[in-house]
Design a protein around this motif. Structure first.
Motif, PDB file in Angstrom:
ATOM      1  N   GLU A   1      10.781   3.782   2.123  1.00  0.00           N
ATOM      2  CA  GLU A   1      10.621   4.855   1.145  1.00  0.00           C
ATOM      3  C   GLU A   1      10.773   4.282  -0.260  1.00  0.00           C
ATOM      4  O   GLU A   1      11.652   3.453  -0.516  1.00  0.00           O
ATOM      5  CB  GLU A   1      11.660   5.953   1.377  1.00  0.00           C
ATOM      6  CG  GLU A   1      11.448   7.165   0.491  1.00  0.00           C
ATOM      7  CD  GLU A   1      12.357   8.315   0.841  1.00  0.00           C
ATOM      8  OE1 GLU A   1      12.199   9.400   0.234  1.00  0.00           O
ATOM      9  OE2 GLU A   1      13.232   8.148   1.722  1.00  0.00           O
ATOM     10  N   VAL A   2       9.912   4.729  -1.157  1.00  0.00           N
ATOM     11  CA  VAL A   2       9.967   4.273  -2.542  1.00  0.00           C
ATOM     12  C   VAL A   2      11.014   5.089  -3.292  1.00  0.00           C
ATOM     13  O   VAL A   2      10.971   6.327  -3.280  1.00  0.00           O
ATOM     14  CB  VAL A   2       8.591   4.422  -3.226  1.00  0.00           C
ATOM     15  CG1 VAL A   2       8.680   4.023  -4.695  1.00  0.00           C
ATOM     16  CG2 VAL A   2       7.548   3.570  -2.510  1.00  0.00           C
TER      17      VAL A   2
ATOM     18  N   SER B   1       7.129   9.653  -1.180  1.00  0.00           N
ATOM     19  CA  SER B   1       6.385   8.421  -1.455  1.00  0.00           C
ATOM     20  C   SER B   1       6.957   7.269  -0.631  1.00  0.00           C
ATOM     21  O   SER B   1       8.168   6.991  -0.701  1.00  0.00           O
ATOM     22  CB  SER B   1       6.472   8.067  -2.943  1.00  0.00           C
ATOM     23  OG  SER B   1       5.846   9.055  -3.719  1.00  0.00           O
ATOM     24  N   TRP B   2       6.106   6.637   0.133  1.00  0.00           N
ATOM     25  CA  TRP B   2       6.482   5.472   0.929  1.00  0.00           C
ATOM     26  C   TRP B   2       5.539   4.324   0.569  1.00  0.00           C
ATOM     27  O   TRP B   2       4.513   4.523  -0.096  1.00  0.00           O
ATOM     28  CB  TRP B   2       6.391   5.773   2.424  1.00  0.00           C
ATOM     29  CG  TRP B   2       7.556   6.569   2.952  1.00  0.00           C
ATOM     30  CD1 TRP B   2       7.933   7.832   2.587  1.00  0.00           C
ATOM     31  CD2 TRP B   2       8.483   6.145   3.956  1.00  0.00           C
ATOM     32  NE1 TRP B   2       9.034   8.222   3.282  1.00  0.00           N
ATOM     33  CE2 TRP B   2       9.411   7.211   4.137  1.00  0.00           C
ATOM     34  CE3 TRP B   2       8.634   4.984   4.715  1.00  0.00           C
ATOM     35  CZ2 TRP B   2      10.460   7.134   5.046  1.00  0.00           C
ATOM     36  CZ3 TRP B   2       9.668   4.905   5.625  1.00  0.00           C
ATOM     37  CH2 TRP B   2      10.576   5.968   5.781  1.00  0.00           C
ATOM     38  N   VAL B   3       5.887   3.142   1.045  1.00  0.00           N
ATOM     39  CA  VAL B   3       5.031   1.984   0.830  1.00  0.00           C
ATOM     40  C   VAL B   3       5.066   1.118   2.086  1.00  0.00           C
ATOM     41  O   VAL B   3       6.113   0.961   2.731  1.00  0.00           O
ATOM     42  CB  VAL B   3       5.493   1.183  -0.417  1.00  0.00           C
ATOM     43  CG1 VAL B   3       6.865   0.553  -0.212  1.00  0.00           C
ATOM     44  CG2 VAL B   3       4.476   0.118  -0.797  1.00  0.00           C
TER      45      VAL B   3
ATOM     46  N   GLU C   1       7.752  -0.901   6.421  1.00  0.00           N
ATOM     47  CA  GLU C   1       7.574   0.344   5.693  1.00  0.00           C
ATOM     48  C   GLU C   1       8.915   0.756   5.120  1.00  0.00           C
ATOM     49  O   GLU C   1       9.964   0.540   5.733  1.00  0.00           O
ATOM     50  CB  GLU C   1       7.052   1.462   6.610  1.00  0.00           C
ATOM     51  CG  GLU C   1       5.621   1.295   7.036  1.00  0.00           C
ATOM     52  CD  GLU C   1       5.135   2.459   7.887  1.00  0.00           C
ATOM     53  OE1 GLU C   1       5.998   3.279   8.295  1.00  0.00           O
ATOM     54  OE2 GLU C   1       3.937   2.552   8.139  1.00  0.00           O
TER      55      GLU C   1
ATOM     56  N   LYS D   1       9.796   3.057  -9.413  1.00  0.00           N
ATOM     57  CA  LYS D   1       8.842   2.035  -9.860  1.00  0.00           C
ATOM     58  C   LYS D   1       9.333   1.563 -11.212  1.00  0.00           C
ATOM     59  O   LYS D   1       9.548   2.369 -12.113  1.00  0.00           O
ATOM     60  CB  LYS D   1       7.425   2.606  -9.962  1.00  0.00           C
ATOM     61  CG  LYS D   1       6.751   2.830  -8.628  1.00  0.00           C
ATOM     62  CD  LYS D   1       5.334   3.360  -8.801  1.00  0.00           C
ATOM     63  CE  LYS D   1       4.401   2.258  -9.245  1.00  0.00           C
ATOM     64  NZ  LYS D   1       2.986   2.704  -9.299  1.00  0.00           N
TER      65      LYS D   1
ATOM     66  N   TYR E   1       7.269  -1.693  -7.095  1.00  0.00           N
ATOM     67  CA  TYR E   1       7.912  -0.686  -6.267  1.00  0.00           C
ATOM     68  C   TYR E   1       9.345  -1.124  -5.989  1.00  0.00           C
ATOM     69  O   TYR E   1       9.626  -2.310  -5.796  1.00  0.00           O
ATOM     70  CB  TYR E   1       7.170  -0.516  -4.944  1.00  0.00           C
ATOM     71  CG  TYR E   1       5.824   0.158  -5.073  1.00  0.00           C
ATOM     72  CD1 TYR E   1       5.729   1.541  -5.226  1.00  0.00           C
ATOM     73  CD2 TYR E   1       4.652  -0.587  -5.037  1.00  0.00           C
ATOM     74  CE1 TYR E   1       4.498   2.162  -5.342  1.00  0.00           C
ATOM     75  CE2 TYR E   1       3.415   0.029  -5.161  1.00  0.00           C
ATOM     76  CZ  TYR E   1       3.354   1.401  -5.308  1.00  0.00           C
ATOM     77  OH  TYR E   1       2.132   2.017  -5.431  1.00  0.00           O
TER      78      TYR E   1
ATOM     79  N   ARG F   1       0.836  -1.200   0.000  1.00  0.00           N
ATOM     80  CA  ARG F   1       0.000   0.000   0.000  1.00  0.00           C
ATOM     81  C   ARG F   1       0.871   1.250   0.000  1.00  0.00           C
ATOM     82  O   ARG F   1       1.654   1.465   0.933  1.00  0.00           O
ATOM     83  CB  ARG F   1      -0.909   0.025   1.234  1.00  0.00           C
ATOM     84  CG  ARG F   1      -1.834  -1.174   1.339  1.00  0.00           C
ATOM     85  CD  ARG F   1      -2.753  -1.050   2.519  1.00  0.00           C
ATOM     86  NE  ARG F   1      -3.611  -2.219   2.650  1.00  0.00           N
ATOM     87  CZ  ARG F   1      -4.620  -2.306   3.526  1.00  0.00           C
ATOM     88  NH1 ARG F   1      -4.863  -1.295   4.335  1.00  0.00           N
ATOM     89  NH2 ARG F   1      -5.353  -3.398   3.582  1.00  0.00           N
ATOM     90  N   PRO F   2       0.748   2.070  -1.029  1.00  0.00           N
ATOM     91  CA  PRO F   2       1.521   3.320  -1.061  1.00  0.00           C
ATOM     92  C   PRO F   2       0.910   4.362  -0.131  1.00  0.00           C
ATOM     93  O   PRO F   2      -0.305   4.387   0.096  1.00  0.00           O
ATOM     94  CB  PRO F   2       1.419   3.739  -2.525  1.00  0.00           C
ATOM     95  CG  PRO F   2       0.121   3.151  -2.996  1.00  0.00           C
ATOM     96  CD  PRO F   2      -0.064   1.864  -2.241  1.00  0.00           C
TER      97      PRO F   2
END
Length: 483
Positions: free
Chosen positions: A82-83, A60-62, A80, A86, A100, A52-53
Motif C-alpha cells: 500500500e502506498v 492506492s497500492w503499487v 505489492e 509520494k 512512492y 505500477r500503481p
C-alpha cells in the motif's frame, strides 16, 4: 511520519550494526538483502523496477519487482504494498526524484519492526537497499568500522533461499552492436535487457562479418558463431565505423532481424550537411549555415553567416567534436584556409551569442521525448562538451522544442535519437541529431530508466509481452492491476 513505536529506551538495549548488514523484508517476501547502513541519509530506499500503481478497495497500492541480489538479474521477487506517500527525494548529488513510499517490516537477527521505504532504481548503486536514520532512530547504534555484525550469509544459503525465484532467461534474443562493452551507456542497456528477461549479448562491430549469398546469407561473430537467430539488434556505432557498421546493420535487416535504428537512418544522421539540408526541407529551424569547396570563397562564406564570431565544423568529425569558435574574421579565414589545405570538408554556422554556452539534449524514443537536459559549457568553452566536462541539469522544455525534437527524429527515421537544440532570440534552433546518444548521464539527472525505454521500444515493435509472476502471498496479482 515514521513508525518507530516501542523502541528501546536506552543504548544498552539497542542493536549494534556495522556499515553493511544482511536483513530481511518478511512482508514483501524478501528473505535476505544486503543493506548499506547510512545514518547520513534520512530515508531508506529499496531497489525496485516495473513500478505500477493500482487501486485495491479504493486505496492506492503499487506493484513492483525487486532484484534482491546485486549483479544478479535472474532472481526476481514481485511485491505489492500500500502506498502511504509520494515524496521528492534528493540524491547525494542534489537531484530530486519523486518516489512512492511504502511501509513494510524489517528483520535483523531476531528483531523486527516497521519502517518506511522509498522505491527507486538502484542498479547503479553498490547495494540493493539503503537503511536511513529514520528507520534506525531509537533502535540502532552504528559501528562504521564493522560489517555483518548480525551474521554473514554464504552463497549456498542465498541460492537455497531464492531458488524458486531464479528463472531461466526466456525472452527475446537481442544483440548490442557497439565497440566498447565497458561504456556506461552500453552497460545500462545490457542491464535493462536482462532485467526484463531477455537474452542480450554484446557484439563488437569489428568482430562481426558477413556472408552475402542468395540462398544462405549469414552473419558471423568471431570464432564462427552464427548470429542469424537474433530477434533484434541495438546499433550504437562509432562515427569512424559508420560505413562498416551500417553495412552490418543492413545485413541484419535483410535477414528480417529488427534494428532499433535502421542502417539508412544511421547513415543519414552521420552526414552532417545532408542532415541539415533535410531538416530545412522539413521546415525545421537551424542556425544559418554556409558550405563551400574553395578557400577562395572564404570572405563571402563568412558574410553569409553574419560575420564573426562564427562556428567552424568539420563534416567528418564525431558529434560534439571538430567544432571551433572563430572569434574574429581573421581567425575564421585562418581556420577555413587551414582545414581546406588539409582537404577537409567543413561548414560554417552563425554564432548564437544569446545561447550563452547552453544547449538542450532531448532523448527521443519511439516518437516521444523520454528525457530533456540542459548542458552548460564550462568557463572558457563556447559550447558544452562531455569530453571536456560540463554541467548538466534536468530541463523544462517548451511544446515547440518538444515538437521540433520529435519531428527531427521521425523525419530522419530514427527511433532513438539525441536531438541537440539551442535557444535563440528567434526561437529554438536545431544543432545536431545523434543516432547513438549517451544514456548514463541523462539517467542520472532525470532519474528515469532510459535504457529500459529502448528495450520497451523493441518489445512493442515485436509484440512481445512479459508475463509477470504473482507477488508473494497472492494467487493472481495481475487481475488487480489497472493500466
Amino acid at each position: 511520519m515514521t513508525t518507530q513505536e516501542n523502541h528501546p529506551a536506552n543504548s544498552a538495549d539497542k542493536i549494534i550494526v556495522g556499515s553493511e548488514e544482511w536483513c530481511a523484508l518478511p512482508t514483501l517476501g524478501i528473505p535476505a538483502v544486503k543493506v548499506r547502513v547510512d545514518s547520513g541519509a534520512k530515508t531508506s530506499s529499496l531497489h525496485a523496477f516495473n513500478i505500477r500503481p493500482f487501486l485495491r478497495a479504493g486505496s492506492s497500492w503499487v506493484s513492483f519487482e525487486v532484484h534482491p541480489l546485486q549483479n544478479n538479474r535472474r532472481t526476481i521477487i514481485r511485491c505489492e504494498a500500500e502506498v502511504i506517500d509520494k515524496r521528492v527525494i534528493k540524491s547525494s548529488s542534489g537531484i530530486g526524484e519523486k518516489r512512492y513510499v511504502v511501509r513494510t517490516s524489517l528483520q535483523h537477527r531476531s528483531e523486527q519492526w516497521d519502517i518506511e521505504l522509498t522505491l527507486t532504481n538502484r542498479d547503479s548503486m553498490g547495494y540493493r537497499m539503503l537503511l536511513g536514520r529514520e528507520a534506525m532512530n531509537g533502535r540502532i547504534l552504528v559501528d562504521p568500522a564493522a560489517g555483518f555484525l548480525g551474521g554473514d550469509i554464504k552463497s549456498k544459503q542465498i541460492e537455497a533461499m531464492y531458488q524458486e525465484h531464479t528463472r531461466e532467461t526466456s525472452g527475446l534474443r537481442i544483440g548490442l552492436l557497439a565497440s566498447n562493452p565497458d561504456l556506461p551507456s552500453n552497460q545500462r542497456i545490457m542491464e535493462a535487457g536482462e532485467e526484463r528477461g531477455h537474452r542480450i549479448r554484446f557484439y563488437d562491430v569489428r568482430q562481426c562479418y558477413i556472408k552475402l549469398d542468395a540462398e544462405h546469407p549469414e552473419i558471423h561473430y568471431r570464432g564462427g558463431r552464427l548470429l542469424n537467430g537474433l530477434d533484434a539488434v541495438i546499433p550504437r556505432i562509432r562515427p569512424d565505423l559508420t560505413f562498416y557498421g551500417c553495412a552490418l546493420v543492413r545485413q541484419f535487416e535483410n535477414l528480417g532481424i529488427y534494428s532499433l535504428n535502421s542502417a539508412a537512418a544511421i547513415s543519414h544522421s552521420r552526414d552532417k550537411l545532408h542532415s541539415l539540408q533535410h531538416l530545412l526541407q522539413q521546415g525545421l529551424p537551424i542556425p544559418t549555415t554556409g558550405f563551400a569547396d574553395s578557400p577562395l570563397d572564404s570572405d563571402d562564406l563568412i558574410d553569409m553567416v553574419n560575420g564573426a564570431p562564427l562556428v567552424v565544423k568539420l563534416l567528418e568529425g564525431p558529434q560534439r567534436r571538430g567544432v571551433v569558435l572563430a572569434e574574429s574574421k581573421t581567425a575564421a579565414e585562418s581556420l577555413i584556409n587551414a582545414f581546406k589545405s588539409l582537404q577537409a570538408n567543413l561548414l560554417v554556422q552563425e554564432y548564437v551569442k544569446e545561447a550563452d554556452g547552453k544547449s538542450l539534449r532531448l532523448l527521443v524514443v519511439d516518437n516521444k521525448v523520454a528525457c530533456a537536459v540542459e548542458r552548460q559549457a564550462l568557463p572558457g568553452q563556447f559550447r558544452s562538451n562531455k569530453q571536456h566536462g560540463t554541467s548538466i541539469v534536468a530541463a523544462r522544455i517548451s511544446s515547440e522544442e518538444r515538437r521540433i525534437a520529435i519531428k527531427a527524429a521521425k523525419s530522419m527515421g530514427l527511433r532513438v535519437a539525441g536531438v541537440d537544440i539551442i535557444r535563440a532570440r528567434k526561437g529554438p534552433l536545431l544543432l545536431e541529431v545523434s543516432s547513438s546518444p549517451s544514456l548514463d548521464d541523462m539517467e542520472d539527472v532525470c532519474g528515469k530508466d532510459l535504457a529500459g525505454a529502448l528495450i520497451s521500444a523493441i518489445e512493442k515493435q515485436l509484440g512481445w509481452k512479459r508475463r509477470l509472476a504473482s507477488p508473494i502471498g497472492t494467487s493472481d496479482a495481475s487481475s488487480n492491476l489497472t493500466q
